[in-house]
Design an enzyme around this catalytic site. Structure first.
Site, PDB file in Angstrom:
ATOM      1  N   GLY A  81       0.795  -1.217   0.000  1.00 50.13           N
ATOM      2  CA  GLY A  81       0.000   0.000   0.000  1.00 50.13           C
ATOM      3  C   GLY A  81       0.827   1.267   0.000  1.00 50.13           C
ATOM      4  O   GLY A  81       0.413   2.284  -0.559  1.00 50.13           O
ATOM      5  N   HIS A 150     -15.263  11.123 -14.414  1.00 49.21           N
ATOM      6  CA  HIS A 150     -14.754  11.285 -15.776  1.00 49.21           C
ATOM      7  C   HIS A 150     -13.451  12.079 -15.802  1.00 49.21           C
ATOM      8  O   HIS A 150     -13.251  13.028 -15.048  1.00 49.21           O
ATOM      9  CB  HIS A 150     -15.800  11.977 -16.658  1.00 49.21           C
ATOM     10  CG  HIS A 150     -16.137  13.372 -16.211  1.00 49.21           C
ATOM     11  ND1 HIS A 150     -15.405  14.475 -16.580  1.00 49.21           N
ATOM     12  CD2 HIS A 150     -17.129  13.830 -15.408  1.00 49.21           C
ATOM     13  CE1 HIS A 150     -15.925  15.564 -16.046  1.00 49.21           C
ATOM     14  NE2 HIS A 150     -16.979  15.203 -15.320  1.00 49.21           N
TER      15      HIS A 150
END
Length: 225
Positions: A81, A150
Site C-alpha cells: 500500500g 470522468h
C-alpha cells in the site's frame, strides 16, 4: 453481470507482499478465477524475514533476491500500500521472465466504450467504479469501493484506500496516498507523493510531498523529497 468461462491454460502468478493487503490480493485472484479461470497462484514473496512459511495455504517463496532469480515466465502482483515502497520494489524487479499482473475484479465495468486506460500492474478491487476517460498509471491500487469520475488521472504507484471518491477532471501525481473515505472534489490537482488523510475532503489544489487532513483538508506536514 460477469459470466463464467474457461481458458485453455492458466498463467503462473505470485504476490510480492505477504501482509493483509497480500491476502486481499489473493482473494481478488480467486474472485477472478471464479468467473474466468486465468491465474495459477504459486505463492508469496516478501523481504520481511518474519514472513510465515505459508500464507492462507500458499507457500512463502522467498525475498526479492529469490524473485529476481526466477527462470520461468511469471506474473507478479505487488501488494504494497505504501506508494514509495511499492515504487522501489517495482523498479528493483528487473528479471526479464517477470511481467506485472493487472488485476481487475470481474464485477468492475471495464468496457471499450468507457475509454479508460489502466496501467500495467494496477490492482482494482471489488465495488470500484471508473466512469469514462479515466487514466491510471502503472501499479495503481484502488481498494474496495473507490469511485473515479470522468477524466480523472492517477499517476504511477498511487494507492487509494477503501471508499475514496475522486471527482471528475481531478489529477493526482505519482505516488499519492489517499486514506479511507477521503474525497477530492472536481477539477483539482494533487502533487506527487502527497498524503491525504482518512475522511479528508480536498477542496483546493495540494502541492507535492505534503500531508493534508480534515474537512476541509489542511496541510499539516511537509515532507522532504
Amino acid at each position: 453481470m460477469p459470466h463464467k468461462g474457461t481458458h485453455s491454460y492458466l498463467k503462473n502468478i505470485a504476490i510480492f507482499g505477504a501482509s493483509g493487503l497480500g491476502r486481499e490480493v489473493l482473494m481478488l485472484i480467486h474472485q477472478i478465477n471464479h468467473y474466468i479461470p486465468t491465474w495459477n497462484m504459486i505463492g508469496f514473496y516478501d523481504d520481511n524475514s518474519d514472513t510465515p512459511k505459508t500464507i492462507n495455504k500458499y507457500p512463502y517463496l522467498g525475498d526479492l533476491k529469490d524473485l529476481q532469480a526466477v527462470k520461468e515466465p511469471l506474473y507478479v502482483a505487488i501488494a504494497i500500500g505504501n506508494p514509495g515502497l511499492k515504487a522501489q520494489i517495482a523498479e528493483k524487479i528487473t528479471n526479464e521472465n517477470i511481467q506485472f499482473a493487472t488485476l481487475i475484479h470481474p464485477a468492475v465495468p471495464n468496457e471499450a466504450y468507457q475509454f479508460n486506460q489502466i496501467g500495467e500492474g494496477s490492482i482494482i478491487t471489488q465495488g470500484c467504479i471508473l466512469t469514462t476517460n479515466v487514466v491510471l498509471g502503472r501499479h495503481v491500487l484502488l481498494n474496495l469501493g473507490c469511485t473515479l469520475g470522468h477524466d480523472v488521472v492517477l499517476g504511477d504507484c498511487c494507492s487509494l484506500m477503501p471508499h475514496v471518491n475522486i471527482a471528475g477532471n481531478s489529477a493526482l501525481g505519482k505516488g499519492v496516498y489517499v486514506g479511507t473515505n477521503a474525497t477530492v472534489i472536481q477539477f483539482l490537482k494533487v502533487g506527487d507523493k502527497a498524503i491525504i488523510g482518512a475522511g479528508a475532503v480536498v477542496h483546493r489544489d495540494l502541492p507535492a510531498a505534503v500531508t493534508a487532513v480534515g474537512v476541509p483538508a489542511k496541510v499539516i506536514k511537509r515532507h522532504h523529497g
